[in-house]
Structure formats: C-alpha cells, structure tokens
Design an enzyme around this catalytic site. Structure first.
Site, mmCIF file in Angstrom:
data_model
loop_
_atom_site.group_PDB
_atom_site.id
_atom_site.type_symbol
_atom_site.label_atom_id
_atom_site.label_comp_id
_atom_site.label_asym_id
_atom_site.label_seq_id
_atom_site.Cartn_x
_atom_site.Cartn_y
_atom_site.Cartn_z
ATOM 1 N N CYS A 255 -6.419 2.180 -2.603
ATOM 2 C CA CYS A 255 -5.684 2.591 -1.419
ATOM 3 C C CYS A 255 -6.613 3.489 -0.609
ATOM 4 O O CYS A 255 -6.920 4.604 -1.033
ATOM 5 C CB CYS A 255 -4.436 3.354 -1.854
ATOM 6 S SG CYS A 255 -3.219 3.420 -0.569
ATOM 7 N N CYS B 288 0.821 -1.215 0.000
ATOM 8 C CA CYS B 288 0.000 0.000 0.000
ATOM 9 C C CYS B 288 0.855 1.266 0.000
ATOM 10 O O CYS B 288 1.241 1.772 1.050
ATOM 11 C CB CYS B 288 -0.959 0.048 1.188
ATOM 12 S SG CYS B 288 -2.149 1.393 0.941
#
Length: 415
Positions: free
Chosen positions: A352, A160
């Site tokens: 995200c 991420c």
C-alpha cells in the site's frame, strides 16, 4: 462465434489482463478469451493523486482494446452465471461459453445498501470518494472553507485499505497551503483498532497524524449517512478510543453517534459482484473461495481466482495481484501438462503506497501475518527504509508505477 476456449478469463482489470498476458508469454499457442464488458481500462491507483489535484484523470484510462494482450479473444460481454460442473459460463449477449480452465478475476463492486443514505449522497455536494469520482473529490477539497473535514470508511473489505487516509494527508497539506487549516478540524473515523496493521508503518503514520494535528477515532463503525443534514452516523465497537481529541459537533440517536461534517470522504462498501455472490464459487463470506497459497478454487480444480474478488486475507491492491499472477500462471500451465498444481508460494504479499504529503510517501509491503516485507530493489533507488517518508517513493508513485503498469505489467513482463 466460437463458444469454447481452452482458458476463459472473467474480467479485464489488472488481474485478468496480467494473467492472460503472462500465460501467452509462457506459451503463445494457448487459446485464451477474456470476458469484459467495459470499453475503458483504468489505472485506479492514480485516483488518489487525481483527488488531490496532482494528476490528470484522463491519463488514468486507456481503451480496453489497447490493453488486451495480442492473441487473446476479447468477448465484450457480461458474465451472468456459472455452471462449473459443466465448465460453462453464461453471458448476457453471447449465450453459454465453455472452457477447459477458468480464471475468475472480475474485481469487486459497491453495495450502498450496507450504509443507508450513502448512495444518495456520494459524489454530490460535500460528500466525495476517490473510488467513484476523484475529480469531485478535488473540487470538494479545493472549495473547503473550514469546519469539520471527516474522512472515514465502511466496515467491509475495500480496495487498498490505506486509500481513505492517503487523501486525508494530502487534503491537510492543501488546507495548510490555502490557509483554511486554522479554522478546520480533520477527523479520521475508522472501525479498526490501529491506523495500519503493520507495526513499522503504523508508527510512522501516527507521527504523521501528530504532525498534521489530526483527530483519529478507532472503533467507529459507519452505519448510515445523512447527506442533507451532513451527519455521518456510527456505532461504537468495544475498542472505541480516540487519539488527539477535537471538539466537533456530535449528537446521539439511541446507540448511534452522529458526527456533523463540512466535507466527507469515504470508500464505498465493497462486495463481490452479484453474479459471483449468486454462484456456487463463493465461500460463506460471499467472496471467491480459493486456496490462499495456490489460488486454485477449493472445490473446482480447473478454476482459479485472484485479485479483489478472491477470499484472501490480505489487502486488495494491484501490488498483491502482481505477486498472485505468476502463481496462477505456473499452476495452470502445470495443470495442463501434468494434471496437478505445483506452486503454493503466494504468502499474502500486498503493498500500500501511503502518500503522506505532496512529495512524501511511505511504502507498506507486507504478508498474511502483517510482517513488513520491503522489496530489496528499493535499495537500488537509495531507499533504505520504506517505512519512513521519502520523496523518492513519491516519485515512484507519481511517475514510476504508472509507467511500469502500462508498459510492463499489462504486457506480461516481470517487474
């Protein structure tokens, strides 16, 4: 112990468990085993919230035995190597195991040698990382009394890509609330050219940065960390530039520039696990060499790979895995029946969730070309533009997604 399986899955993380569960949803008679040494399965996306003191670390883990799909054989062991020409995996304790088809999804690991000094400093004193010990991050944030709060990341791919800045936004909120913001400078140093690769999201995040009075430094390549003297050393890329300059204490050493910090949060430098890197399954970049659309290995037709270990030019997130799994599952089932793959539809989707305050979030969803691709289902939640901050997205992050993860995704259900 049985030493041959129709489908052998390497890794009991999100990708491995979801793939096995969805395969069994399609065909209960498949003979599947998962090789995974860990006793605990973690929901890592919640670690950002743990690091900000708003989620209980204990709730992010469950016994691996509880998440293994019913009907799958769990081999609690480490894979140590591959002989793909012989359809063989070597293991630490169980010898050789053979397969008809293999799914490689062991995730990634950390290589601290890529940033000298970081391994000695991390999770000690004022150096922290949500990736390794989010409870320590929270201790560092709540004990911060002012000075330079430095948030940074290595130049390697990481889980991420937005995570190193999410904790910064939450930390700033906490500093404001606890009264130390006025005697603090918050610095975000990144090797990148922009704050986020998706334009719509980047525009919102730069507004957040301005609102929070954060100094952003682009083109800062993290080279080493001196934990004792509290200095992070950087080399500048050609695109080095600053937004919202702050005078923080720095020093020079040849072509390196050091930033003194009173707290440091970073992601560790990330690589494929050594047993993958040392195998014939990787590309030149040392990541698992798979087709970007079908997830089939580029050299070995009966091997598939997905998740963080795969050489896909998109963000390494659980959301990406959610879209990769059905492609892999359909291709394996088609390969068993018809000797060829069918599904080439993975377009690099990843997402995200960018938490920007306690109670606010932006949801970046995008594809290989960094096109903003929001899920139409968000409209049902009355979220009409997920590139803007919204409290409903925060509720999704804190309550909705963990529930869906444990109760739907890991059980092979479509969400």
């Amino acid at each position: 112990m049985k030493s041959h399986y129709q489908i052998l899955v390497i890794g009991g993380g999100t990708a491995g468990i979801m793939t096995a569960a969805q395969l069994l949803e399609k065909n209960k008679n498949l003979d599947i085993a998962i090789i995974e040494p860990a006793k605990t399965h973690y929901y890592q996306p919640a670690w950002t919230l743990v690091g900000a003191g708003t989620y209980d670390y204990e709730k992010t883990g469950r016994p691996m035995a509880d998440v293994m799909p019913k009907g799958v054989k769990w081999i609690q062991d480490k894979a140590t190597g591959f002989i793909p020409e012989q359809n063989t995996v070597n293991t630490a304790a169980n010898g050789s195991i053979t397969y008809d088809f293999m799914v490689v999804a062991p995730g990634l690991t950390y290589d601290y040698s890529l940033v000298p000094g970081l391994g000695d400093a991390i999770d000690k004193g004022v150096v922290c990382s949500n990736y390794t010990n989010p409870n320590h991050t929270w201790n560092v944030i709540k004990n911060f009394k002012g000075g330079t709060a430095l948030f940074t990341q290595p130049t390697t791919p990481i889980k991420c890509g937005g995570a190193p800045q999410k904790i910064m936004y939450l930390a700033e909120h906490h500093f404001r609330k606890s009264g130390v913001k006025n005697q603090s400078n918050i610095v975000f140093a990144t090797a990148g050219t922009v704050i986020f690769g998706v334009k719509e999201i980047a525009n919102t995040l730069m507004e957040v940065v301005d609102r929070k009075d954060i100094n952003v430094r682009f083109g800062y390549q993290l080279k080493k960390v001196d934990g004792e003297n509290q200095i992070a050393w950087y080399k500048f890329a050609e695109h080095e530039k600053e937004h919202n300059h702050k005078d923080v204490k720095t020093e020079k050493d040849g072509d390196l520039t050091g930033i003194y910090f009173d707290m440091l949060h970073t992601a560790p430098p990330s690589v494929a696990p050594k047993f993958i890197q040392d195998s014939p399954l990787v590309n030149e970049g040392q990541w698992l060499d798979v087709d970007h659309h079908s997830m089939q290995h580029n050299k070995y037709d009966n091997i598939f790979g997905l998740g963080d270990v795969a050489s896909l030019p998109t963000a390494k997130t659980g959301a990406a895995i959610r879209k990769q799994v059905p492609v892999v599952v359909e291709n394996i089932i088609h390969l068993i029946k018809n000797n060829k793959v069918k599904n080439n539809s993975y377009q690099g989707y990843s997402s995200c969730p960018l938490v920007t305050d306690y109670g606010k979030m932006v949801l970046a969803e995008f594809d290989y070309d960094n096109n903003f691709t929001p899920d139409p289902k968000l409209k049902q939640m009355l979220i009409f533009d997920s590139s803007k901050e919204h409290w409903r997205l925060w509720m999704l992050k804190k309550y909705g997604l963990p529930y869906l993860y444990w109760n739907k995704m890991l059980k092979g259900q479509d969400v």
